[in-house]
Design an enzyme around this catalytic site. Structure first.
Site, PDB file in Angstrom:
ATOM      1  N   GLU A   5       7.827  10.549  -6.323  1.00  0.00           N
ATOM      2  CA  GLU A   5       7.525  10.832  -4.917  1.00  0.00           C
ATOM      3  C   GLU A   5       8.737  10.494  -4.044  1.00  0.00           C
ATOM      4  O   GLU A   5       9.030  11.178  -3.071  1.00  0.00           O
ATOM      5  CB  GLU A   5       6.300  10.051  -4.453  1.00  0.00           C
ATOM      6  CG  GLU A   5       4.998  10.663  -4.919  1.00  0.00           C
ATOM      7  CD  GLU A   5       3.796   9.788  -4.611  1.00  0.00           C
ATOM      8  OE1 GLU A   5       2.895  10.270  -3.928  1.00  0.00           O
ATOM      9  OE2 GLU A   5       3.770   8.621  -5.067  1.00  0.00           O
TER      10      GLU A   5
ATOM     11  N   SER B  74       0.851  -1.192   0.000  1.00  0.00           N
ATOM     12  CA  SER B  74       0.000   0.000   0.000  1.00  0.00           C
ATOM     13  C   SER B  74       0.886   1.241   0.000  1.00  0.00           C
ATOM     14  O   SER B  74       2.100   1.162   0.207  1.00  0.00           O
ATOM     15  CB  SER B  74      -0.866   0.006   1.251  1.00  0.00           C
ATOM     16  OG  SER B  74      -0.012   0.135   2.366  1.00  0.00           O
ATOM     17  N   LYS B  75       0.257   2.358  -0.226  1.00  0.00           N
ATOM     18  CA  LYS B  75       0.984   3.620  -0.246  1.00  0.00           C
ATOM     19  C   LYS B  75       1.761   3.818   1.068  1.00  0.00           C
ATOM     20  O   LYS B  75       2.908   4.238   1.077  1.00  0.00           O
ATOM     21  CB  LYS B  75      -0.031   4.757  -0.423  1.00  0.00           C
ATOM     22  CG  LYS B  75       0.585   6.021  -0.850  1.00  0.00           C
ATOM     23  CD  LYS B  75      -0.022   6.549  -2.134  1.00  0.00           C
ATOM     24  CE  LYS B  75       0.707   7.821  -2.499  1.00  0.00           C
ATOM     25  NZ  LYS B  75       0.884   8.061  -3.875  1.00  0.00           N
ATOM     26  N   ARG B  76       1.100   3.463   2.158  1.00  0.00           N
ATOM     27  CA  ARG B  76       1.725   3.654   3.468  1.00  0.00           C
ATOM     28  C   ARG B  76       3.015   2.829   3.593  1.00  0.00           C
ATOM     29  O   ARG B  76       3.967   3.210   4.253  1.00  0.00           O
ATOM     30  CB  ARG B  76       0.735   3.228   4.551  1.00  0.00           C
ATOM     31  CG  ARG B  76       1.175   3.489   5.970  1.00  0.00           C
ATOM     32  CD  ARG B  76      -0.006   3.339   6.901  1.00  0.00           C
ATOM     33  NE  ARG B  76      -0.507   1.969   6.874  1.00  0.00           N
ATOM     34  CZ  ARG B  76      -0.067   1.002   7.667  1.00  0.00           C
ATOM     35  NH1 ARG B  76       0.894   1.249   8.536  1.00  0.00           N
ATOM     36  NH2 ARG B  76      -0.569  -0.210   7.607  1.00  0.00           N
TER      37      ARG B  76
ATOM     38  N   GLY C 179       5.023   2.076   1.126  1.00  0.00           N
ATOM     39  CA  GLY C 179       6.066   2.396   0.156  1.00  0.00           C
ATOM     40  C   GLY C 179       5.659   2.329  -1.298  1.00  0.00           C
ATOM     41  O   GLY C 179       6.489   2.520  -2.176  1.00  0.00           O
TER      42      GLY C 179
END
Ligand code: GLU
Length: 493
Positions: free
Chosen positions: A265, A255-257, A259
């Protein structure tokens, strides 16, 4: 060992936003394979699903590759011998391939409406059968289909043989076989006359003489369909390399959280391209026990056959550690330049730009051992750039040795200010010796005095080495800040 015949390989993103790091890792491996074999790395934009297109994607995709140093030999912006490298500009080629498949009886027009297809899907669900087109239009005689095509919407489907099996060669897995009856007649040309991915990549990989198709293993189930298309078009099949996904720590989708960010980014968050490249490359691939490997080293030893089939786990700590390693290995001047550029982004607007490089070079050696990310620089050095450092709340001073000792703490700060004010030499050694003598004079431990001084001068309890920092801040401001802290503490004592 993989052979060293020069490979022609491609990275074929769809313009649906920023490529995330799983996809970028595929690009890295593909690029390394091209460079290792002395072949070519090609970028091709797969924009045949116009509904999913996100404006600005191509720039971000190319920007990501550029930032990572993944140079391309042919691509949408630079062209090449098989231009254009944008699928929406190659529709004639897909139409020609479709016409051939139709003429040779390997494809047919399908007139089923979305409602009819929906009904079919629901029926299959209710009967707990595998989804897939059942072939209703498969046997419409071609003269009738051609006549209907004049005024009816249609798609073109590939006629999958009902019998037999298809075997795909995957470099990592060996042969992968499926029974043809498990494959349905998939769409190759949509009603808007754009091809599906299936047809477009087969046509393009052939036209562009791609030797190895490197892609995520979400495409593995479709690979037999592609093989059948290559065969029906009498195109030689490429070798496939389906690489596994990157998993989140503890399993599951990244998930984004955890990585799953885009390369750009990571750039914004203070990572170095070489570190991200190295880290992603060894996430799911390895060369013995080596971990920190330069770009050159990676090119030298990259063996695509060593990609691990077991999905790798994203290890953010390792990435940060590696980024720190790369920062520490960098020549000091280069590092100072990176720090300066990063600070020009991160410092408040009232600090004049460009930053004085020689000043940054002065503090670079003080902090280089303490940072993992470029974004760690600002909180360590912001006080160098502040003409005023407000005195922190008094209770921050009155901890540990100074707990409930306001008068003593104020006295200590006052003594430090007077002693420093009196010395002529303002270098780190003299400062330290002076403050050690102050501590002895007031009967305090040196460390306890230093922590008061640090807080008063920098506004923080963790900083680069204190005495070197005080040299950078300068005598006047240091003494002023010590006196201000003394006054603040006396006011509550
Ligand atoms: N456009 C496809 C994707 O972005 C490319 C897959 C491939 O490399 O063939 O998933």
């Amino acid at each position: 060992m993989t052979s060293i015949t020069p490979a022609r390989v491609r990275y074929a993103p769809s313009p649906t936003g920023d490529p995330h790091i799983g996809n970028i890792r595929t690009a890295i491996w593909t690029w390394l394979y091209a460079r290792h074999t002395g072949g070519q790395f090609i970028v091709r934009l797969e924009d045949t699903d116009q509904t999913r297109e996100v404006p600005g994607s191509l720039e971000r995709i190319l920007g990501s590759l550029e930032w990572l140093g993944l140079t391309w030999d042919e691509g949408p912006d630079i062209g090449g011998p098989y231009a254009p490298y944008v699928q929406s500009q190659r529709l004639d080629l897909y139409h020609a391939a479709t016409d051939r498949l139709l003429a040779e009886g390997n494809a047919y027009r399908c007139f089923c409406t979305p409602e009819e297809l929906d009904e079919m899907r629901k029926r299959q669900q209710a009967e707990k059968r595998a989804p897939g087109y059942e072939g209703r239009c498969r046997d419409i005689p071609s003269e009738i289909a051609e006549a209907r095509a004049l005024d009816e919407h249609f798609v073109v489907r590939f006629k999958v043989p009902r019998e037999g099996s298809t075997t795909v060669e995957d470099l990592l897995r060996g042969p992968v076989t499926v029974e043809n009856r498990t494959l349905d007649d998939f769409v190759i040309l949509k009603s808007d006359r754009f091809p599906t991915y299936h047809l477009a990549h087969v046509v393009d990989d052939t036209a562009m003489k791609i030797t190895h198709v490197t892609r995520g293993d979400e495409w593995l189930p479709s690979a037999p369909r592609h093989a059948l298309l290559f065969d029906a078009l009498r195109y030689p099949r490429p070798m496939y390399v389906h690489n596994p996904v990157i998993l989140a720590p503890g399993g599951g989708k990244l998930s984004k959280r955890h990585g799953a960010k885009s390369a750009l980014e990571y750039a914004e968050d203070g990572y170095l391209p070489d570190a991200l490249l190295n880290f992603l490359c060894i996430t799911g691939w390895g060369h013995g026990d080596e971990t920190v490997m330069s770009r050159q080293r990676l090119i030298e030893v990259f063996d695509i056959g060593n990609i691990s089939l077991a999905p790798a786990t994203f290890d953010a700590e390792r990435l940060n550690w590696m980024n720190g390693m790369y920062l520490r290995q960098m020549p000091e001047r280069e590092l100072a330049e990176l720090f300066a550029r990063r600070l020009e982004i991160d410092l408040p607007a009232d600090v004049p730009r460009p930053l004085d490089r020689s000043f940054v070079e002065e503090f670079t050696p003080l902090i280089r051992e303490r940072i993992e990310l470029l974004t760690d620089v600002l909180p360590l050095v912001d006080f160098y750039y502040q003409s005023e450092v407000p005195t922190p709340p008094v209770e921050q001073f009155l901890t540990k040795r100074w707990k409930d000792q306001a008068t003593a703490a104020a006295h200590a700060l006052g003594a430090a200010a007077s002693d420093l004010d009196a010395i002529g030499e303002w270098d780190a050694e003299t400062l330290e010796a002076t403050l050690r003598a102050t501590a002895t004079r007031i009967d305090a431990k040196a460390g306890d005095l230093f922590s008061l001084v640090r807080l008063a001068v920098t506004g923080k309890s963790v900083t680069p080495p204190l005495f070197e920092s005080m040299v950078i801040v300068g005598v006047g401001p240091c003494v002023d800040r010590l006196r201000a802290a003394e006054a603040a503490i006396r006011a509550v004592a």
